[in-house]
Design an enzyme around this catalytic site. Structure first.
Site, PDB file in Angstrom:
ATOM      1  CB  ALA A   1      11.254  -4.748   2.009  1.00 31.39           C
TER       2      ALA A   1
ATOM      3  CG  HIS B   1      -2.065  -7.629   7.963  1.00 27.83           C
ATOM      4  ND1 HIS B   1      -3.041  -7.701   8.942  1.00 27.83           N
ATOM      5  CD2 HIS B   1      -1.812  -6.296   7.772  1.00 27.83           C
ATOM      6  CE1 HIS B   1      -3.359  -6.484   9.334  1.00 27.83           C
ATOM      7  NE2 HIS B   1      -2.634  -5.611   8.640  1.00 27.83           N
TER       8      HIS B   1
END
Length: 534
Positions: free
Chosen positions: A14, A473
């Site tokens: 990100a 995850h």
């Protein structure tokens, strides 16, 4: 104190996207803060260098979880990148987008900005796919994506067996149809080199005068004036430094680290903050809660032909393959961790594929003599099997002390929803039928994990608990939502304060179908649009 318009905490999937997009406006200044080093190490760029990276604390966080039923009461390790590029610089390089239904579910709980309509456009913008542009697939974006070139009798037999199970053989296993399918796994590898978020988004813009990248700086906390974020405090070279943010602090430290930064900054459960002597800025007991993580069943089979990588990562073969890689950029050192993917329904009445099997052309050494590579000496292949979006969302991640260098207390919450365990059992039996299909069946000697003796539900689940793996995850620890109890609002702004957003996997309430690297890049791309909107 140095000041910038935007301070981004974490140079991962990100953070690199945001650094690229925000610094495109030459009228603003951007600082990107990373706790680890730069990404120059050759193991970062050689795809199979990941095996060495995993043992390097200079480039990896080795988080230990709490013991629980889902890990056979034995703490397991959650690995995360500690390097520019974050986990995209150390992961298995598979590229899974998630399906339209995942994003439309998110839009239902967090607003239309997160619908598939918007996210599909983000994927079109960021992907530079080998297959070229297609429905929701980009052909000229910065993230270069290729398909495996290692195609053998085994891989073609896997596709053929899937077809006999009624699964379409897909050119692009990410086709946005929510359906079943089998095919070669796309990977973030191009011309033999890893395509991390740093390679795709950060390195091309490092020369911008309005972008500053600071490495080796551990972010302790966000600084506030009242309830407005005005900067961060970091530990760098043994000293504390403050970095000012005129507009916003953007927290992109990842689902494991972001809740800890919030808690050390005074945002979280008041009782927890009081125990650690942290002044309260805003009470939100949801910080660090609602954690979801894959617990995967590992299955593997011995094969009767030399069609695996098992012998390529030891001894003289390894030496030759490294030399071959540096001479040609090809061979076993240039491949991703996973070669193929199958998605299917655990029950016929499911409205979409709810299981993924990530198939690798190798098999782990579970019970034989130890090998340096950790792989069997005999040839085999494996499948890492899990529900694509676990229903279990009861894990937690909280600070264990006020020290930012101390790892958090992680309770994974694997399989607390019994439907996840039931789906995994169904998936194991489906895969056993799958390997009985020709021409795959003729290549298989026997199942080695869980093994033919594991037939009961209890035996299969015990194998998952003991030999299973975390998917890496993690989501949910800073959950996004329209409801007041969520940590961040639909624009990713932290509730109760100003000038602070969280933008990483922690804001996702549920794991999108499969993996998180691609979805986090798409989320950050979309977040840049929202930041520009004000």
């Amino acid at each position: 104190m140095a000041e910038y318009d935007y301070v981004i905490v974490g140079a991962g999937s990100a953070g690199c996207v945001l650094a690229n997009r925000l610094s495109a406006d030459r009228g603003v200044t951007v600082a990107l803060i990373e706790a680890g080093p730069g990404d120059a190490h050759p193991y970062v760029h050689m795809p199979r260098g990941v095996g060495k990276l995993m043992a390097m604390p200079s480039h990896m966080y080795h988080y230990l979880t709490q013991p629980e039923r889902g890990n056979a009461q034995t703490p397991d390790m959650w690995l995360r990148g500690k390097v520019v590029g974050g986990s995209s610089s150390v992961n298995g390089m598979v590229w899974v987008r998630g399906q339209p239904a995942d994003w439309d579910d998110l839009a239902a709980s967090a607003g239309e900005d997160w619908s598939w309509e918007h996210i599909s456009r983000a994927y079109e913008a960021i992907e530079g796919h080998q297959l070229g542009p297609g429905p929701t697939r980009g052909g000229s974006g910065p993230v270069r994506i290729s398909l495996p070139t290692w195609r053998t009798r085994l891989t073609e037999a896997i596709n053929a067996a899937g077809a006999k199970m009624g699964w379409p053989v897909k050119e692009d296993v990410n086709a946005p149809d929510d359906g079943e399918g089998v095919g070669y796994m796309p990977r973030t590898i191009w011309k033999g080199k890893r395509q991390s978020a740093a390679v795709a988004f950060l390195n091309p813009v490092r020369g911008r005068a309005n972008l500053t990248v600071i490495t080796g700086a551990i972010t302790d906390r966000v600084l506030f004036e009242g309830t407005r974020a005005v900067g961060i405090e970091v530990l760098r070279n043994g000293q504390r430094e403050q970095i000012g943010a005129r507009r916003e602090v953007l927290l992109c430290a990842g689902a494991v680290a972001s809740p800890g930064v919030l808690e050390r900054s005074g945002i979280g459960d008041p009782a927890l903050l009081e125990r650690h002597g942290i002044p309260l800025v805003h009470a939100n007991p949801a910080v660090g809660e609602h954690v979801s993580e894959h617990r995967a069943l590992r299955m593997q089979w011995r094969i009767n032909q030399p069609l695996s990588y098992n012998r390529d990562y030891e001894g003289l073969r390894l030496v030759w393959n490294v030399v071959r890689y540096y001479l040609t950029g090809e061979g076993p050192m240039s491949v991703a961790a996973i070669d193929m993917r199958a998605a299917f329904r655990s029950r016929p009445e499911r409205n979409r594929a709810d299981i993924q099997a990530q198939i690798g052309l190798f098999s782990w050494n579970i019970s034989g003599p130890p090998t340096k590579s950790g792989l069997e000496r005999e040839h085999g292949f494996c499948a890492v099997v899990n529900p694509v979006t676990p229903a279990s969302q009861s894990g937690s991640i909280h600070i264990a002390s006020r020290d930012p260098a101390q790892f958090p207390a992680i309770t994974p919450g694997y399989g607390t929803a019994e439907k996840d365990r039931a789906a995994t059992l169904a998936a194991a039996r489906i895969l056993r039928r799958f390997v009985q299909q020709e021409p795959l069946a003729s290549l298989i000697e026997r199942e080695t994990l869980p093994g033919p003796e594991a037939q009961s539900d209890e035996d299969i689940l015990a194998c998952m608990d003991k030999y299973g793996s975390a998917g890496m995850h993690t989501v949910g620890s800073c959950r996004m939502g329209k409801d007041a109890a969520s940590v961040v609002d639909p624009a990713l702004r932290v509730r109760g304060v100003e000038g602070l957003r969280v933008i990483d996997a922690s804001v996702m309430p549920a794991i999108p179908s499969g993996n998180t690297n691609g979805p986090v890049m798409a989320l950050a791309w979309r977040a840049a649009d929202l930041i520009g909107r004000g």
